[in-house]
Design an enzyme around this catalytic site. Sequence first.
Site, PDB file in Angstrom:
ATOM      1  N   LYS A 285       0.874  -1.031  -0.127  1.00 32.21           N
ATOM      2  CA  LYS A 285      -0.031   0.084   0.026  1.00 32.21           C
ATOM      3  C   LYS A 285       0.864   1.323   0.078  1.00 32.21           C
ATOM      4  CE  LYS A 285      -3.598  -2.315   2.218  1.00 32.21           C
ATOM      5  NZ  LYS A 285      -4.364  -2.833   3.391  1.00 32.21           N
TER       6      LYS A 285
ATOM      7  N   GLN B 283      -4.935  -1.863   9.558  1.00 34.74           N
ATOM      8  CA  GLN B 283      -4.731  -3.233   8.898  1.00 34.74           C
ATOM      9  C   GLN B 283      -5.302  -4.143   9.774  1.00 34.74           C
ATOM     10  OE1 GLN B 283      -3.421  -3.281   5.958  1.00 34.74           O
ATOM     11  NE2 GLN B 283      -3.610  -5.723   6.035  1.00 34.74           N
TER      12      GLN B 283
ATOM     13  N   ASP C 124     -10.926   2.233   3.637  1.00 33.65           N
ATOM     14  CA  ASP C 124     -11.407   0.704   3.367  1.00 33.65           C
ATOM     15  C   ASP C 124     -12.937   0.530   3.220  1.00 33.65           C
ATOM     16  OD1 ASP C 124      -9.345  -1.172   3.414  1.00 33.65           O
ATOM     17  OD2 ASP C 124      -9.058  -0.849   5.684  1.00 33.65           O
TER      18      ASP C 124
END
Length: 280
Positions: A49, A93, A115
């Site tokens: 990422k 995460q 997300d």
Amino acid sequence: MAHILDGRALAERIREKIKTRVAALPSKPGLAVLLVGDDSASHLYVSLKRQACEESGIAFKLFLYTTTTSENELVEKIQDLNQRDDIHGILVQLPLPTQNADHVIAAIDPRKDVDGFHPENLKRLREGKPAIASAVALGVMKLLDEAKAHGNACIVSSSLFAAPLQILLKEQVIDSVVVQAESQELAQSVRAADILIVAEGIPGLITGPMVKPGATVIDVGTTRTDEGLRGDVDFESVEKIAGAITPVPGGVGPMTVAMLLVNILKAYSLLSPPLSSQPL
Ligand code: GUN
């Protein structure tokens, strides 16, 4: 033999477009990532990422925490990031080693939830209001579009993963059913599906004889095994039956990262005042 859906190539095309758009913005979009613990797969995903952001001109800020960090400390950090003008996206995460992910994610300003995991975003998506949709689900939808997939879908996953995907499928007039790996109905539902999306994290769960001939098969599962990364779909046997299939790695994974970048740009536009009202 099935057509291989090359997520890496599709993601590359999207990333090029993002780079051009970012270059034209009056300021740099920023992503903050909270990474807790020392799981090597999570560290690898976060480094991918980082690379994607930096290549696209998006500022990347990483906040590392030890396994035993308290939920409160994470929530406080998020509250601080919510207030920062240079941060447009916040990502925690997953999986978290011990902390409750729902509590931590709920602290994110929904406009910065790149997300698309915040319940407010799911709610808004359901109501047809502007929302940030799950980057994974958006990646799956792009791959289905690329495959020109049609018909009815079966999602083999938890209902949490399936929820945003079902809404996005419905927008494309694709009806879907959700079934879990251990369900009695697994075989029957999988066999009936023109579009099969699997996200259970059980390597090789779906084999060739289970799949409808000609189906489009999207494998979201990625598990590290002694033989390397393996998907939930037994690629060798399923590619002989399916019409189109995503590989692991190189399918959904790169698409999730590309759609994360798309979501960061979306968050940037949600948070930034219109150009006309910005000082010169
Ligand atoms: N872990 C595995 N996939 C994902 C993802 O899409 N987002 C986050 N935050 N963590 C993950």
